[in-house]
Write an enzyme that holds these catalytic residues in place. Sequence first.
Site, PDB file in Angstrom:
ATOM      1  N   GLU A 156       0.750  -1.269   0.101  1.00 31.33           N
ATOM      2  CA  GLU A 156       0.037  -0.026  -0.073  1.00 31.33           C
ATOM      3  C   GLU A 156       0.758   1.345  -0.133  1.00 31.33           C
ATOM      4  O   GLU A 156       1.745   1.261   0.606  1.00 31.33           O
ATOM      5  CB  GLU A 156      -0.899  -0.113   1.414  1.00 31.33           C
ATOM      6  CG  GLU A 156      -1.920   1.163   1.449  1.00 31.33           C
ATOM      7  CD  GLU A 156      -2.649   1.078   2.514  1.00 31.33           C
ATOM      8  OE1 GLU A 156      -3.715   1.484   2.649  1.00 31.33           O
ATOM      9  OE2 GLU A 156      -2.148   0.265   3.671  1.00 31.33           O
TER      10      GLU A 156
ATOM     11  N   LYS B  85      -9.264   2.828  -2.715  1.00 24.79           N
ATOM     12  CA  LYS B  85      -9.463   2.146  -1.505  1.00 24.79           C
ATOM     13  C   LYS B  85     -11.161   2.732  -1.208  1.00 24.79           C
ATOM     14  O   LYS B  85     -11.143   4.052  -1.118  1.00 24.79           O
ATOM     15  CB  LYS B  85      -8.435   2.769  -0.438  1.00 24.79           C
ATOM     16  CG  LYS B  85      -8.893   1.980   0.890  1.00 24.79           C
ATOM     17  CD  LYS B  85      -7.545   2.348   1.827  1.00 24.79           C
ATOM     18  CE  LYS B  85      -7.389   1.410   3.121  1.00 24.79           C
ATOM     19  NZ  LYS B  85      -6.213   1.934   3.878  1.00 24.79           N
TER      20      LYS B  85
ATOM     21  N   CYS C  35      -5.483  -3.062   2.459  1.00 26.61           N
ATOM     22  CA  CYS C  35      -5.548  -2.967   3.905  1.00 26.61           C
ATOM     23  C   CYS C  35      -6.719  -3.309   4.847  1.00 26.61           C
ATOM     24  O   CYS C  35      -7.188  -4.551   4.418  1.00 26.61           O
ATOM     25  CB  CYS C  35      -5.124  -1.624   4.318  1.00 26.61           C
ATOM     26  SG  CYS C  35      -4.017  -1.507   6.028  1.00 26.61           S
TER      27      CYS C  35
END
Length: 307
Positions: free
Chosen positions: A42, A129, A163
């Site tokens: 990430e 995200k 994540c």
Amino acid sequence: MSKVAVIQSASVPFDAEASTKKAEELIAEVAANGGELAVFPEAFIGGYPKGTAFGTAVGYRTERGRDEYARYSNGAITLDGPEVQRLVQASSEHGVFVVMGVIERLGNTLYCTALHISPTSGLVENRRKLMPTATERLVWGYGDGSTLETMDTPFGRVGSVICWENYMPLMRQAMYAQGVQLYCAPTADDRATWQASMTHIALEGRVFVLSACQYLTRDAFPSDHPFDVELPHGDVLMRGGSLIIDPSGKVLAGPVFDEETILYADVDLETKTRAHLDFDTVGHYSRPDVFSLTVNTRRADSVTFTS
């Protein structure tokens, strides 16, 4: 049988050019070792500003914090920028499909994004995200369902979940429903407990899980960069913990902590097929008469001009 790779390495925070150069070298290394897919952590390009508060408290912002944000924003990349073109070139030159964590700038907003770059088709996905975690929401915007896609490659169907999106059950279900086989999980979570989540996902989805986290130390940041909290591991901001797991829950590589490395594993999709004998969360082990999921894949624009 295909060979996949997970990159555990430090970015160069706020320096997109230097991080891109490092990525090019790592892609070449993966190719030299026979890898066909390389999953980066990430925010590898742009940086993950761990421990930084950007001068904020409830109802209060500082000028220093705005300066910090300006540097962070200036270190982000755009989808049509030179960094992406260099990554596309590296992917093509070395024949490696790349999943790259970046900080993407669109207009005046930053997004935490996973780029999917094909050696034959270039940039094929920018997976933003959906839910920045906690104070990430201060500096990152929200993605939408329009980038929630998986895609076919010569070695399997690839999808990325970033994540703590991996803790969202409906997000995972949406990925399984799209037939993901190689489930990529770029992350900044370096806790030992992360392996339990990745193992669960491998078993739940009967997928290969490729989780990539940075090994990042304080000296990667500019000397004048402030850290606003006491970091639990001293000068080590992210310890890594990257790993690769197969659809039966078997760990094929990792987890590795406290060093930069590249993890490799051979992937046989027949393993996934065999694993579905007794479980398919979107098929014979589902109950659509009781539970159902609707996914909105429309692009969410704040302003629409019509004539």
